[in-house]
Design a protein around this motif. Structure first.
Motif: not given
Length: 567
Positions: A238-240, A277, A235-236, A242-243
């Motif tokens: 994927e979030r990174l 963020r 999950a981390a 996206r950022w």
């Protein structure tokens, strides 16, 4: 059993060969002694019987468990080359299916796009691949340094079928996603290739991977904690990503579209949230920030005081606050250990010593008693059977490291010197503050696992006797302030106590900490605080706050303390 290596001095090889003949068992550098007669069906493959490989295979259970790959995947039959070649057709023919070969399976986990060399055929639907199928490249070199080469079939890869006896793994149970994902991670490692090679035969330098060998291969299965950690990492990631995509979009839009002033305003405003963020995420690399925000309240509050006092000139107050934070960290760890061992039906010898000291009613437990509890937990044979996913597994390892224990001992010596009025000279104070703070950081770093086991206080419980579930409200007391929002959750435990402190584990399991740790308003400073039993003169309990050292009497605790063995 001996394997003559390449590119090694002949003298070394002969010496090792002679040494092996003198051994009654075990392994040398290039060979080993096989004590048991090998099974004729297995043969004399060097790797098959290698004790080093057997040890690697046995160690896989350390991840949580093991499972046959054939229990996670089925291996559907493939159409043979003579059959599909008779059905060959052009790519634009009706019913044409792409025939995949080993070269189409790439290390990036995807299938290569069709090229002019791609073959097509009209094969029966029973041989068609499905979304989620995993293809395994069927040949590799003995000296390959990577793992197996796998590719998962996506919708855009279809319609397709396999040629050249390419192994196909089709998921059996759609619910076992975590186990399958973990198995695929493992198959891509050199260890997996080594273990599989031990069961395969080679032709020269080439090894052929067969579906039957894959089905019988034993792969690790993650326990709950490891699976949760991997999900969090995914999950981390994927979030990174996206950022990063958002940052790329902002950067490429600078000279696009509207006026320069409008572009300037858009980049500044759009990038503000993204910058915040990243700044927030970078703070997690700072141990001090992690302790202030994600450690249990008693530890975080003491650390905040020590950190604030250190920010100015070195003072005796800063030095004392560092030693206080050390004691509270070990105190908290020891009290949680005592609560959890009692739940497991295990009484530590150090608990008896603590009980004897409380009965005297003169002085309360200190750094020595808390250290004794944690040290015994680390070495106790009765706790070796505790599963790694239990919080006791982490607590046992807290002081097992030589570096950590050395830092703990130096801080204990400083605390002892202070208690016996061997005070630090003003000239030596800056170095003493710096060195003590560094040792405390070593201890705190070893206790990072506390962030995974939140301290909570149950605020309300509403039980539904028909569904046998409870709706609970609790406060998560993590960070340096006790005023925190109330969180709601569903729970199956019908014996939760309103007002009591718990340690929350995976799947919302709550471990009762009362009466080792008690949460209540302090009658001295009127702040909510955590307390532990400090003395019990004539059976009357005197509690002491972990956050500020204030004491209060509670005559109602006598029976409870007797039940848990503290009196």
């Amino acid at each position: 059993m001996f394997r003559v290596p390449a590119d090694v001095d002949a003298t070394d090889v002969r010496s090792d060969f002679a040494r092996l003949f003198k051994q009654g068992g075990g392994r040398s550098e290039f060979g080993y002694v096989l004590r048991a007669r090998p099974d004729a069906d297995i043969g004399l493959n060097f790797d098959t019987h290698d004790p080093a490989i057997e040890q690697q295979r046995a160690s896989l259970s350390g991840f949580g468990g093991v499972v046959r790959l054939g229990d996670l995947y089925e291996f559907p039959p493939a159409i043979h080359s003579p059959q599909w070649m008779e059905m060959a057709c052009a790519s634009d023919s009706v019913g044409a299916v792409r025939m995949l070969r080993g070269r189409d399976v790439s290390r990036d986990g995807f299938l290569a796009t069709p090229s002019e060399h791609t073959r097509w055929a009209r094969v029966p639907e029973q041989f068609h691949l499905a979304v989620g199928d995993v293809l395994v490249r069927n040949f590799h070199h003995l000296n390959d340094s990577g793992g197996l080469v796998l590719a998962t079939v996506r919708p855009e890869d279809l319609p397709a079928a396999v040629a050249d006896h390419l192994p196909v793994m089709r998921p059996r149970d759609q619910q076992a996603t975590r186990d399958r994902d973990f198995a695929l991670r493992f198959l891509r490692t050199p260890v997996a290739l080594t273990l599989l090679n031990a069961t395969l035969s080679s032709v020269g330098e080439l090894v052929r991977v067969r579906a039957a060998a894959l089905a019988e291969m034993v792969v690790p299965r993650p326990d709950q904690d490891l699976a949760d950690a991997l999900d969090g990492l995914d999950a981390a990631k994927e979030r990174l990503q996206r950022w990063q995509a958002q940052a790329d979009e902002i950067l490429t839009s600078v000279f696009r579209g509207d006026t320069p002033s409008g572009a300037r305003r858009r980049v500044i405003e759009s990038g503000r949230t993204l910058r915040l963020r990243v700044e927030a995420a970078s703070l997690l690399d700072d141990l001090g920030h992690t302790v202030r925000t994600r450690f249990p309240y008693p530890v975080a509050a003491r650390w905040r005081t020590a950190e604030v006092l250190q920010s100015a000139a070195p003072t005796k107050e800063a030095y004392g606050a560092i030693l206080d934070a050390t004691e509270i960290l070990l105190c908290y760890g020891a009290l949680v250990t005592l609560a959890l061992t009692r739940q497991e039906g295990i009484e530590l010898g150090s608990a008896g010593e603590l009980r004897a000291k409380l009965r005297t009613g003169r002085t309360g437990p200190g750094l020595g008693e808390w250290t004794a509890v944690l040290t015994e937990a680390a070495t106790s044979k009765r706790l070796r059977s505790i599963t790694p996913s239990h919080p006791l597994g982490d607590l046992r390892g807290m002081l097992s490291n030589t570096t950590v224990n050395g830092a703990r001992q130096r801080l204990a010596d400083r605390r002892n010197d202070q208690a016996h009025m061997r005070h630090i000279d003003a000239t030596d104070l800056p170095d003493a503050v710096r060195d003590a703070a560094e040792d405390l950081r070593i201890l705190l770093d070893a206790a990072r696992f506390l962030t995974d086991w939140p301290l909570v206080q149950v605020a309300a419980v509403r039980r539904d006797s028909l569904t046998r579930r409870s709706h609970i409200e609790y406060r998560e007391l993590m960070g340096d302030h006790p005023v925190v929002p109330v969180i709601s959750a569903e729970h199956t435990d019908n014996e939760l106590e309103v007002g009591s402190l718990y340690l929350r584990g995976p799947e919302q399991r709550l471990h009762l900490l009362r009466p080792y740790l008690i949460g209540r308003d302090c009658p001295v400073c009127r702040n909510w605080s955590t307390f532990h039993i400090d003395r019990a003169p004539q059976g009357a309990a005197v509690l002491k706050s972990l956050e500020h050292g204030h004491t209060t009497s509670d005559p109602t605790l006598g029976d409870v303390l007797l039940i848990v063995g503290l009196l």
